[in-house]
Design a protein around this motif. Structure first.
Motif, PDB file in Angstrom:
ATOM      1  N   THR A 166       0.846  -1.192   0.000  1.00  0.00           N
ATOM      2  CA  THR A 166       0.000   0.000   0.000  1.00  0.00           C
ATOM      3  C   THR A 166       0.882   1.242   0.000  1.00  0.00           C
ATOM      4  N   GLU A 167       0.333   2.333  -0.532  1.00  0.00           N
ATOM      5  CA  GLU A 167       1.083   3.590  -0.618  1.00  0.00           C
ATOM      6  C   GLU A 167       0.237   4.726  -0.070  1.00  0.00           C
ATOM      7  N   LYS A 168       0.841   5.564   0.754  1.00  0.00           N
ATOM      8  CA  LYS A 168       0.154   6.719   1.316  1.00  0.00           C
ATOM      9  C   LYS A 168       1.139   7.869   1.422  1.00  0.00           C
ATOM     10  N   LYS A 169       0.849   8.930   0.675  1.00  0.00           N
ATOM     11  CA  LYS A 169       1.689  10.125   0.666  1.00  0.00           C
ATOM     12  C   LYS A 169       3.145   9.795   0.352  1.00  0.00           C
ATOM     13  N   GLY A 170       3.327   8.905  -0.614  1.00  0.00           N
ATOM     14  CA  GLY A 170       4.670   8.574  -1.059  1.00  0.00           C
ATOM     15  C   GLY A 170       5.383   7.529  -0.232  1.00  0.00           C
ATOM     16  N   LYS A 171       4.766   7.102   0.865  1.00  0.00           N
ATOM     17  CA  LYS A 171       5.372   6.083   1.713  1.00  0.00           C
ATOM     18  C   LYS A 171       4.720   4.735   1.433  1.00  0.00           C
ATOM     19  N   TYR A 172       5.551   3.722   1.315  1.00  0.00           N
ATOM     20  CA  TYR A 172       5.057   2.395   0.972  1.00  0.00           C
ATOM     21  C   TYR A 172       5.104   1.475   2.190  1.00  0.00           C
ATOM     22  N   LYS A 173       4.106   0.636   2.276  1.00  0.00           N
ATOM     23  CA  LYS A 173       4.024  -0.311   3.376  1.00  0.00           C
ATOM     24  C   LYS A 173       3.701  -1.683   2.812  1.00  0.00           C
ATOM     25  N   PHE A 174       4.388  -2.688   3.306  1.00  0.00           N
ATOM     26  CA  PHE A 174       4.065  -4.041   2.876  1.00  0.00           C
ATOM     27  C   PHE A 174       3.755  -4.892   4.096  1.00  0.00           C
ATOM     28  N   GLU A 175       2.845  -5.800   3.919  1.00  0.00           N
ATOM     29  CA  GLU A 175       2.495  -6.743   4.971  1.00  0.00           C
ATOM     30  C   GLU A 175       1.989  -8.021   4.329  1.00  0.00           C
ATOM     31  N   PHE A 176       1.998  -9.088   5.089  1.00  0.00           N
ATOM     32  CA  PHE A 176       1.522 -10.353   4.550  1.00  0.00           C
ATOM     33  C   PHE A 176       0.028 -10.259   4.236  1.00  0.00           C
ATOM     34  N   LYS A 177      -0.367 -10.943   3.175  1.00  0.00           N
ATOM     35  CA  LYS A 177      -1.786 -11.022   2.859  1.00  0.00           C
ATOM     36  C   LYS A 177      -2.530 -11.674   4.024  1.00  0.00           C
ATOM     37  N   THR A 178      -3.821 -11.419   4.090  1.00  0.00           N
ATOM     38  CA  THR A 178      -4.625 -11.872   5.224  1.00  0.00           C
ATOM     39  C   THR A 178      -4.476 -13.362   5.501  1.00  0.00           C
ATOM     40  N   SER A 179      -4.416 -14.165   4.447  1.00  0.00           N
ATOM     41  CA  SER A 179      -4.347 -15.620   4.624  1.00  0.00           C
ATOM     42  C   SER A 179      -3.032 -16.086   5.238  1.00  0.00           C
ATOM     43  N   PHE A 180      -1.995 -15.208   5.224  1.00  0.00           N
ATOM     44  CA  PHE A 180      -0.693 -15.575   5.789  1.00  0.00           C
ATOM     45  C   PHE A 180      -0.329 -14.740   7.015  1.00  0.00           C
ATOM     46  N   ARG A 181      -1.101 -13.688   7.279  1.00  0.00           N
ATOM     47  CA  ARG A 181      -0.712 -12.675   8.259  1.00  0.00           C
ATOM     48  C   ARG A 181      -0.562 -13.227   9.671  1.00  0.00           C
ATOM     49  N   PHE A 182      -1.368 -14.205  10.014  1.00  0.00           N
ATOM     50  CA  PHE A 182      -1.342 -14.723  11.382  1.00  0.00           C
ATOM     51  C   PHE A 182      -0.743 -16.129  11.459  1.00  0.00           C
ATOM     52  N   ASN A 183      -0.076 -16.517  10.380  1.00  0.00           N
ATOM     53  CA  ASN A 183       0.565 -17.831  10.332  1.00  0.00           C
ATOM     54  C   ASN A 183       2.062 -17.645  10.554  1.00  0.00           C
ATOM     55  N   SER A 184       2.473 -17.643  11.797  1.00  0.00           N
ATOM     56  CA  SER A 184       3.867 -17.358  12.136  1.00  0.00           C
ATOM     57  C   SER A 184       4.817 -18.426  11.599  1.00  0.00           C
ATOM     58  N   GLU A 185       4.372 -19.676  11.562  1.00  0.00           N
ATOM     59  CA  GLU A 185       5.227 -20.745  11.059  1.00  0.00           C
ATOM     60  C   GLU A 185       5.494 -20.571   9.568  1.00  0.00           C
ATOM     61  N   PHE A 186       4.468 -20.173   8.825  1.00  0.00           N
ATOM     62  CA  PHE A 186       4.651 -19.922   7.395  1.00  0.00           C
ATOM     63  C   PHE A 186       5.626 -18.772   7.181  1.00  0.00           C
ATOM     64  N   GLN A 187       5.462 -17.693   7.920  1.00  0.00           N
ATOM     65  CA  GLN A 187       6.335 -16.534   7.772  1.00  0.00           C
ATOM     66  C   GLN A 187       7.788 -16.895   8.093  1.00  0.00           C
ATOM     67  N   LYS A 188       7.973 -17.701   9.115  1.00  0.00           N
ATOM     68  CA  LYS A 188       9.318 -18.137   9.501  1.00  0.00           C
ATOM     69  C   LYS A 188       9.932 -19.008   8.412  1.00  0.00           C
ATOM     70  N   SER A 189       9.131 -19.917   7.859  1.00  0.00           N
ATOM     71  CA  SER A 189       9.610 -20.810   6.807  1.00  0.00           C
ATOM     72  C   SER A 189       9.949 -20.038   5.537  1.00  0.00           C
ATOM     73  N   LEU A 190       9.108 -19.062   5.173  1.00  0.00           N
ATOM     74  CA  LEU A 190       9.351 -18.261   3.977  1.00  0.00           C
ATOM     75  C   LEU A 190      10.630 -17.442   4.129  1.00  0.00           C
ATOM     76  N   CYS A 191      10.856 -16.912   5.322  1.00  0.00           N
ATOM     77  CA  CYS A 191      12.067 -16.132   5.573  1.00  0.00           C
ATOM     78  C   CYS A 191      13.308 -17.018   5.459  1.00  0.00           C
ATOM     79  N   ARG A 192      13.222 -18.233   5.956  1.00  0.00           N
ATOM     80  CA  ARG A 192      14.347 -19.163   5.837  1.00  0.00           C
ATOM     81  C   ARG A 192      14.627 -19.471   4.367  1.00  0.00           C
TER      82      ARG A 192
END
Length: 252
Positions: free
Chosen positions: A90-116
């Motif tokens: 998302t972009e607001k006043k020239g600043k960009y923000k990224f976050e996991f999509k809703t289906s992955f946002r609360f899945n800490s194990e998935f986020q950890k695995s993807l980072c690895r």
């Protein structure tokens, strides 16, 4: 006789028929490494037992950076639209923000695995380019990298350096067709045990062979000293938010 950089098998045991991109083609990579066998090449591009491949984890992160860079320039060739499976941008006043999509946002194990997988992909990119450009990598001292990136053994740290200013020097068309250059900037420090690279404006440091605490402390002290005025901190990557993927530093 060819030897595979990863499995160390020779061409009487494995084939070398396919082109192995050192930087994923989906990231705009155009270089190939002739010393990667077909089986190892396919390993990095296949999903294995996950819902994504190592190369996809790498592409998902760096394509966000590419998009940010290309928005600030005029590409000389058509670059496809960037669609992310895992992130919302998302972009607001020239600043960009990224976050996991809703289906992955609360899945800490998935986020950890993807980072690895991202870290393994970064090692893959570095190691294949090191071999392509300098002809080294078959030595046993690099088994540490082989075990982690190719065989998913152990865990190797990767450090991210936060910039103090939003001025990022890249070559013409580098965002369109990314390339890894070694020793490209004076603030990059490497020694016997650790290597630093800059890719698409991001600076990473990581071990390239077995090391102890004293080795790390010496590296950290010298690396921090040489980066004064350019960087404000170093973070061990444990999640994607440790990396300024959208380059918000450019807004400061």
């Amino acid at each position: 006789m060819k030897t595979c950089l990863w499995c160390l098998n020779t061409e009487n045991k494995v084939t070398f028929l396919k082109k192995a991109h050192t930087i994923p083609k989906s990231l705009g990579g155009q270089n190939f490494n002739k010393n990667v066998c077909d089986e190892c090449n396919e390993y990095f591009g296949n999903k294995q037992d996950k819902n994504y491949s190592i190369e996809e984890a790498l592409k998902e992160a760096f394509n966000i950076t590419r998009k940010r860079m290309l928005l600030s320039s005029k590409p000389k060739k058509q670059v496809g639209k960037f669609k992310s499976r895992f992130f919302d941008i998302t972009e607001k006043k020239g600043k960009y923000k990224f976050e996991f999509k809703t289906s992955f946002r609360f899945n800490s194990e998935f986020q950890k695995s993807l980072c690895r997988s991202f870290k393994r992909g970064l090692y893959k990119l570095y190691f294949e380019e090191l071999n392509r450009q300098k002809g080294i990598g078959f030595e046993t001292e690099f088994d540490l990298i082989r075990k982690f990136a190719r065989y998913d053994e152990n865990d190797l740290p990767i450090f991210y350096f936060q910039r103090s200013v939003g001025i990022i020097m890249i070559l013409d068309k580098e965002a369109e067709t990314p390339t890894l250059f070694f020793e490209r900037m004076k603030y990059l420090y490497s020694d016997e045990y650790f290597e630093e690279i800059e890719f698409l404006g991001h600076v990473f440091g990581f071990p390239k062979k077995e090391f102890n605490l004293e080795n790390f402390e010496n590296y950290h002290t010298k690396s921090t000293e040489i980066k004064k005025g350019f960087f404000v901190g170093i973070t061990k990557i444990e999640k994607f938010t440790n990396i300024d993927i959208t380059f918000n530093i450019m807004n400061k």
